[in-house]
Motif scaffolding. Sequence first.
Motif, short mmCIF file in Angstrom:
data_model
loop_
_atom_site.label_atom_id
_atom_site.label_comp_id
_atom_site.label_asym_id
_atom_site.label_seq_id
_atom_site.Cartn_x
_atom_site.Cartn_y
_atom_site.Cartn_z
N LEU A 193 1.10 -1.55 0.23
CA LEU A 193 -0.18 0.00 0.18
C LEU A 193 0.79 1.49 0.01
O LEU A 193 1.28 2.07 1.26
N PRO A 194 1.11 1.44 -0.94
CA PRO A 194 2.56 2.90 -1.02
C PRO A 194 1.77 4.25 -1.21
O PRO A 194 2.47 4.48 -0.89
N HIS A 195 0.44 4.33 -0.85
CA HIS A 195 -0.13 5.36 -1.68
C HIS A 195 -0.70 5.83 0.07
O HIS A 195 -2.18 5.99 0.78
N LEU A 196 -0.79 5.17 1.12
CA LEU A 196 -1.37 5.93 2.50
C LEU A 196 -0.94 7.01 2.94
O LEU A 196 0.08 7.95 2.87
N TYR A 197 -1.87 7.94 3.46
CA TYR A 197 -1.73 9.24 4.16
C TYR A 197 -1.18 8.91 6.00
O TYR A 197 -2.23 8.17 6.29
N VAL A 198 -0.46 9.87 6.15
CA VAL A 198 -0.82 10.08 7.02
C VAL A 198 -1.98 11.24 8.29
O VAL A 198 -2.24 12.05 8.02
N ALA A 199 -2.45 9.94 9.16
CA ALA A 199 -3.24 11.04 10.22
C ALA A 199 -3.60 11.18 10.98
O ALA A 199 -3.59 12.40 11.29
N THR A 200 -2.35 10.69 11.64
CA THR A 200 -1.54 11.93 12.73
C THR A 200 -0.68 11.09 13.36
O THR A 200 0.10 9.99 12.75
N PRO A 210 7.68 3.63 21.28
CA PRO A 210 8.83 4.24 20.47
C PRO A 210 7.95 5.13 19.93
O PRO A 210 6.36 4.69 19.98
N ALA A 211 7.77 6.08 19.27
CA ALA A 211 7.00 6.92 18.73
C ALA A 211 6.51 6.24 17.47
O ALA A 211 7.11 5.66 16.83
N ALA A 212 5.07 6.34 17.47
CA ALA A 212 4.33 6.51 15.91
C ALA A 212 3.58 7.07 15.28
O ALA A 212 3.03 7.79 16.05
N ARG A 213 2.75 6.59 14.05
CA ARG A 213 2.60 7.71 13.49
C ARG A 213 0.73 6.79 13.06
O ARG A 213 1.17 5.35 12.62
N LEU A 214 0.08 6.95 12.51
CA LEU A 214 -1.10 6.56 12.55
C LEU A 214 -1.68 6.80 10.39
O LEU A 214 -1.64 7.92 10.33
N LEU A 215 -1.29 5.72 9.61
CA LEU A 215 -1.50 6.29 8.53
C LEU A 215 -2.92 5.32 8.05
O LEU A 215 -3.18 4.26 9.02
N THR A 216 -3.23 6.41 7.32
CA THR A 216 -4.88 5.72 6.70
C THR A 216 -4.66 5.04 5.07
O THR A 216 -4.18 5.87 4.41
N GLY A 217 -5.62 4.11 4.90
CA GLY A 217 -5.72 3.90 3.64
C GLY A 217 -7.11 3.10 3.28
O GLY A 217 -7.68 3.13 3.72
N SER A 218 -6.94 2.01 2.48
CA SER A 218 -7.80 1.43 2.19
C SER A 218 -7.20 -0.51 1.80
O SER A 218 -6.11 -0.51 0.59
N LEU A 219 -8.05 -1.61 2.18
CA LEU A 219 -7.97 -2.91 1.51
C LEU A 219 -8.10 -2.86 0.50
O LEU A 219 -9.51 -2.11 0.10
N PRO A 220 -7.51 -3.31 -0.87
CA PRO A 220 -7.57 -3.37 -2.03
C PRO A 220 -9.81 -4.11 -2.49
O PRO A 220 -10.46 -3.64 -3.29
#
Length: 480
Positions: A51-58, A67-77
Motif C-alpha cells: 500500500l504505497p499510497h497511505l496518508y498520515v492521519a496523526t 517508541p513514537a508511532a504514526r497512524l496512516l490511513t488507506g484501504s484494502l483492495p
Amino acid sequence: MQVLFATSEVAPLIKTGGLADVSAALTAALHGMGVDIRILLPGYPQVLKALPHLYVATKISMQPGFPAARLLTGSLPNGVPLLVIECAELYERGGGAYQDENGLDWPDNALRFGLLSKIAALLSCADTPLNWKPDIVHCNDWQTGLTPAYLHFSDGAAPCVMTVHNLAFQGIFPSHMVAELGLPAESYQPDGVEFYDNLSFMKAGLYYADHITTVSPSYAKEIQTDALGFGLQGLLTYRREDLTGILNGIDTTEWNPATDPDLVETYDIKNMRGKSANKRELQKRMGLHIDPDLPLFGLVGRFTHQKGVDLVLEIAPQLIALPAQLILLGNGEVEMQRAALALSHHYSGQISAYVGFDEPLSHLIEAGADIFLMPSRFEPCGLNQMYSQRYGTPPLVYATGGLIDTVLDYNADSLEQGLASGFVLHSMDTTSLLATARRAAMVYHDKKTWRALQRNCMVKDFGWDQSATAYHDIYTRLMR
Ligand code: ADP
Ligand code: GLC
C-alpha cells in the motif's frame, strides 16, 4: 455504527493463517451492511509495500516505554478502510509477523503487540487523537488482548468484543512487562492480567472484554473444559453468559471454483470436467504419476501437532498402499517439514510435499485433490474444510470444534438426506485415521455416490451473511 477492528493480520496483505482471511472477509461483510468499520493493523514491511499510497492521519505520542508511532490511513483492495501503525523500530524488519526468518518469536513481541493493543484502546477512548471514535472496538486473539485492559482503566471507553481464534496461543510474558507496557499495578492479579505469575495478553482480553466470542459454537463449549481450555477454562466458564460461538464464514468470491484464477480450468456443480483437469495439473506440477482414477488426498495447513500432521505423516506409506496419492503443502515444525520431504523423496510419484507458504498452490490443491485431509486434534473453526467443500473435495476431519459444526459424516442415510459432506474421524490415532481414509477411498470409487457427496458439499452456503449479522447484533446490544 462505527467499529474499530484491531488485528495482527489481514489478507491479502499479511497472512499466517485463518485470522487473516477472517479479518478481511468479516470486515468486508460488515462494511457491506453499512457499518463504518476500520481495520487497525501494524505496518509490517509487507503492508507498507503493498500500500504505497497511505496518508498520515496523526502522530501518536505515547507514554515512555513505547517508541513514537504514526497512524496512516488507506484501504484494502476490497475498499475496507485501514489504519496502519507506522513504527519502524517495532514493525519494519525482515521475517514474519510474529517470528524471525528462523521461526523464532521476535523477542520484543510484548512491546510490538502491546503497542497495537494500546493504540486500539487510545483510538477508542476519550483521548483519541482522531476525529473519529468507534462505538465498538473488536479485538482478535492475544495480539490485541491488552486493549480491553487498557480501556478498563481509561475514560470514555467504547465497549469491546474479544474474539478467540485460537486459545492455544496466549501471549505470555514476564511480569515486569506489566509496568513496561503501562498497565496499572492493580491489574496484575488473578482477577486481572496475571496468569501463573506471568502477564497473559489473552487472559487480559478475556477478563476485561465486555463480550467474548469464538469462531464456532462447538469450540465455545470446548474452551470451557479442562481438555481444551488451556488453563483459562475457569475464567471462560465464569464468563459463559458473555461468551458466544459464531461460526466463521468464507470469502465466496475469493474461493469460487467457477472463477478462481489459480485453477487451470474453472468448474461448477453442473459441469465438473474442470475438476479433473485441475487434478491432472496438480499431479503434473507436484511430480505425481498422472492417474485420473486414484484417490488423491490433499493437505494444506500449518505443520503442527494441532493439525494432526504427525499422524498423516505416520500413515502415509499405508495410505498410498490403499492405493492412493498424497499431497502436502505447509510449513511449521521443522521435524514435520523434514519428514514430509523425506516421504516425498522416498515415495516419489505417489507422495509429494511442498514446504512453504503458497496461496495459488493451496487453491489448486482444494480443486485438484479428491479428498481434503484435516484431522486436527482441535480446531476453533477451520477454513480449509469449508473451502474444500465449495470445491467439491469432501474433507476428512476429526470430530472437534468447527470441524463438527461444518462437516457431516457420510453414511447412506445422511447422503440420502442431502446432508453428508465428508468423513468424520472419532478417535485420533493412526488406526482410525487409516480406516477412515480407506472408507473415503472406497466411496470415491463408487462414482454415483461420490457425485452425490460432492453435490452436497458444493450447494452448502458458507457465506458470511448470517455470521456478520450475529456480530452486528452483539455490537448493537453492547451499544445500548
Ligand atoms: P489456522 O488459522 O489454524 O492456520 P484455518 O483453516 O482457519 O487454520 O486457516 C488457514 C488458512 O491459511 C487457510 O486459508 C489456508 O489455506 C492457509 N494456509 C495455511 N498454510 C498454508 C500454506 N502453507 N500455503 C498456503 N496457504 C496456507
Ligand atoms: C485460528 C484457528 C482456526 C480458525 C482461524 C480463524 O487460527 O486455528 O481454526 O479458523 O483462527 O478464525
